[in-house]
Design an enzyme around this catalytic site. Sequence first.
Site, short mmCIF file in Angstrom:
data_model
loop_
_atom_site.label_atom_id
_atom_site.label_comp_id
_atom_site.label_asym_id
_atom_site.label_seq_id
_atom_site.Cartn_x
_atom_site.Cartn_y
_atom_site.Cartn_z
N PHE A 1 -6.03 3.69 9.21
CA PHE A 1 -5.95 4.33 10.52
C PHE A 1 -4.97 5.50 10.58
CE2 PHE A 1 -6.72 -0.27 10.93
CZ PHE A 1 -8.01 -0.23 11.43
N GLY B 1 3.32 -3.75 5.98
CA GLY B 1 2.01 -3.57 6.58
C GLY B 1 1.20 -2.55 5.80
N ASP C 1 2.80 -7.57 2.81
CA ASP C 1 1.69 -7.82 3.74
C ASP C 1 1.10 -9.19 3.40
OD1 ASP C 1 -0.75 -7.75 5.28
OD2 ASP C 1 -0.63 -5.56 5.25
N HIS D 1 2.08 -5.42 15.83
CA HIS D 1 2.41 -4.60 16.99
C HIS D 1 2.88 -5.42 18.19
CE1 HIS D 1 0.31 -1.75 14.48
NE2 HIS D 1 0.66 -0.77 15.28
N HIS E 1 5.86 3.53 12.49
CA HIS E 1 4.53 4.05 12.82
C HIS E 1 4.02 3.45 14.12
CE1 HIS E 1 0.11 4.86 11.63
NE2 HIS E 1 0.67 5.98 12.06
N ASP E 2 3.11 4.15 14.75
CA ASP E 2 2.47 3.73 16.00
C ASP E 2 3.49 3.61 17.12
OD1 ASP E 2 -0.08 3.65 14.88
OD2 ASP E 2 0.20 1.60 14.16
#
Length: 231
Positions: free
Chosen positions: A34, A61, A86, A159, A184-185
Amino acid sequence: MVREQRCDPVPRGSTMTAAPTPEILAAFEAAEGFMPLDEGLALYAAAVEAGGLGLPLLEVGSYCGRSTILLADAARRAGVTAVTVDHHRGSEEQQPGWDYHDPRTVDPELGVMDTLPMFRRTLHRAGLEDHVVALVGRSPQVAALWNTPLGLVFVDGGHTDEHAGADYEGWVPHLAPGGLLLIHDVFPDPKDEFTGQAPYRVYLRALASGAFTEVSVTDSLRVLRRTRATG
């Protein structure tokens, strides 16, 4: 008594504009995942710079290895190792029935997520397997066993506040002075509660700690430098 120690950041040269080769970039764009291109380029430049510390570069991740390609190539370039953490069972938004779910990532026999085979194929196709140590397990458990300083910590796991907070608490203590913390994100808008508010709160927590200075912002990717240690 806990005392704060000032840490001088490592000198920065032209590495913050380092870019991957066309072959690595093509492998990144072909991989499942993504991360968009502009964030990937920022990740790569930061990883190349952090590699100058001579320490491992760690990613929490990995999913199917899209961002790992860039981290691993930067590690190869610096002569260090990329480490990924992960459990490969997918984060909460990637489970069957959710928008981000990819049916190809489900183990046909067990009926549960298993991204490890796709992750390994991604690295093999990119020719980067020898530059990555993949640790399969849950982040807090692996962090509790870890005792090696890191030049970079890239937080891109779960998340929720529980998972993102645990990644921060587990791995930031291992980040060397002058090392880079990437998150990130990061989405400040409250409408993104499920997809980016927990990483945003981790980002705010890092800044509020006084231990980090912001280096760059690229869409949802934040790059912070550790400029102060607590010891």
